[in-house]
Write a protein that holds these residues in place. Structure first.
Motif, PDB file in Angstrom:
ATOM      1  N   LEU A  59       0.808  -1.228   0.000  1.00 27.67           N
ATOM      2  CA  LEU A  59       0.000   0.000   0.000  1.00 27.67           C
ATOM      3  C   LEU A  59       0.839   1.276   0.000  1.00 27.67           C
ATOM      4  CD1 LEU A  59      -2.959  -1.059   2.267  1.00 27.67           C
ATOM      5  CD2 LEU A  59      -3.107  -0.275  -0.109  1.00 27.67           C
ATOM      6  N   HIS A  63      -0.888   3.206  -2.700  1.00 25.21           N
ATOM      7  CA  HIS A  63      -1.884   4.086  -2.084  1.00 25.21           C
ATOM      8  C   HIS A  63      -1.352   4.613  -0.753  1.00 25.21           C
ATOM      9  CE1 HIS A  63      -4.331   1.761  -4.907  1.00 25.21           C
ATOM     10  NE2 HIS A  63      -5.140   2.798  -4.927  1.00 25.21           N
ATOM     11  N   PHE A  66      -3.045   4.708   3.013  1.00 29.95           N
ATOM     12  CA  PHE A  66      -4.091   3.686   3.148  1.00 29.95           C
ATOM     13  C   PHE A  66      -3.560   2.540   3.988  1.00 29.95           C
ATOM     14  CE2 PHE A  66      -6.033   6.129  -0.040  1.00 29.95           C
ATOM     15  CZ  PHE A  66      -7.340   5.721  -0.224  1.00 29.95           C
ATOM     16  N   PHE A  90      -8.626   1.057   3.328  1.00 26.64           N
ATOM     17  CA  PHE A  90      -9.196   2.398   3.364  1.00 26.64           C
ATOM     18  C   PHE A  90      -8.147   3.363   3.919  1.00 26.64           C
ATOM     19  CE2 PHE A  90     -10.562   0.152   7.224  1.00 26.64           C
ATOM     20  CZ  PHE A  90     -10.082   0.991   8.226  1.00 26.64           C
ATOM     21  N   PRO A  91      -8.380   4.685   3.833  1.00 29.75           N
ATOM     22  CA  PRO A  91      -7.408   5.643   4.367  1.00 29.75           C
ATOM     23  C   PRO A  91      -7.235   5.473   5.882  1.00 29.75           C
ATOM     24  CG  PRO A  91      -8.937   6.751   2.900  1.00 29.75           C
ATOM     25  CD  PRO A  91      -9.476   5.366   3.130  1.00 29.75           C
ATOM     26  N   GLU A  92      -5.989   5.402   6.325  1.00 27.57           N
ATOM     27  CA  GLU A  92      -5.708   5.237   7.749  1.00 27.57           C
ATOM     28  C   GLU A  92      -6.291   6.374   8.573  1.00 27.57           C
ATOM     29  OE1 GLU A  92      -1.861   4.818  10.729  1.00 27.57           O
ATOM     30  OE2 GLU A  92      -1.593   4.445   8.593  1.00 27.57           O
ATOM     31  N   ASP A 106     -15.174   5.129   1.048  1.00 25.52           N
ATOM     32  CA  ASP A 106     -13.766   5.194   1.439  1.00 25.52           C
ATOM     33  C   ASP A 106     -13.029   3.871   1.254  1.00 25.52           C
ATOM     34  OD1 ASP A 106     -13.888   7.910   2.335  1.00 25.52           O
ATOM     35  OD2 ASP A 106     -14.912   7.207   4.142  1.00 25.52           O
TER      36      ASP A 106
END
Length: 185
Positions: A59, A63, A66, A90-92, A106
């Motif tokens: 990731l 991304h 994420f 998903f976004p941290e 998300d």
């Protein structure tokens, strides 16, 4: 099947107040009902951990910001669904928020490790729900027989099957399934 907002709100309130019964792993809302799921077995959790580790290693490059995370609720109030995927990407930063759940917009990937007791939930109900929520990728891993399926959009019209031992493409990521174990007989 969608349910009206008032019914969903009532079900959500009840689900939030349910006592934690030993052996019950999680609570979901689907098809107008509260569904109590059993705690997963060790090989189930091992698969979640091994897939999570592989995704998190990739990731940062694909991304940044994420995370592949287990243990979060996924909620779509409009559909009247509360799900708890075994793993999601998903976004941290979402974990810093005060909301009770992650929202489908998300989520890039939902992963389910098929249980011994209720496989149709992952193969039928969740395929329908995650597609309706617009989640781009859905990975099903089935330790019952050492197989799996990668579903991709639009609406999961594309399906790629694999067997344990394959390295499988899941969107921009590669998952080596050689370390996944089947359930004991």
């Amino acid at each position: 099947m969608s349910i009206d907002a008032a019914t969903y709100a009532r079900l959500r309130e009840i689900a939030d107040q349910l006592p934690r019964i030993p052996g019950i792993g999680q609570v979901e809302i689907a098809n107008g009902e509260i569904v109590m799921m059993m705690s997963p077995v060790r090989r189930h959790e091992l698969a979640v951990m091994r897939i999570s580790r592989q995704l998190n290693e990739q990731l940062e490059a694909t991304h940044p910001g994420f995370v592949a995370h287990a243990g979060a609720d996924l909620e779509d109030v409009g559909l009247g669904r509360l799900r708890r995927p075994d793993l999601m990407v998903f976004p941290e930063a979402i974990l810093e928020e005060d909301s009770a759940a992650v929202y489908p917009a998300d989520v890039l990937l939902a992963v389910e490790i098929v249980s011994k007791s209720n496989p149709e939930n992952d193969y039928d109900d969740k395929v329908r729900d995650y597609a309706a929520m617009g989640i781009p990728l859905y990975l099903i891993v089935d330790p019952r027989d050492g197989t799996g399926i990668v579903h991709s959009q639009p609406r999961y019209s594309r399906r790629e099957s694999f067997v344990f031992g394959d390295t499988v493409a899941v969107g921009p990521w590669r998952i080596d399934t050689g370390g996944l174990l089947t359930y004991g007989k």
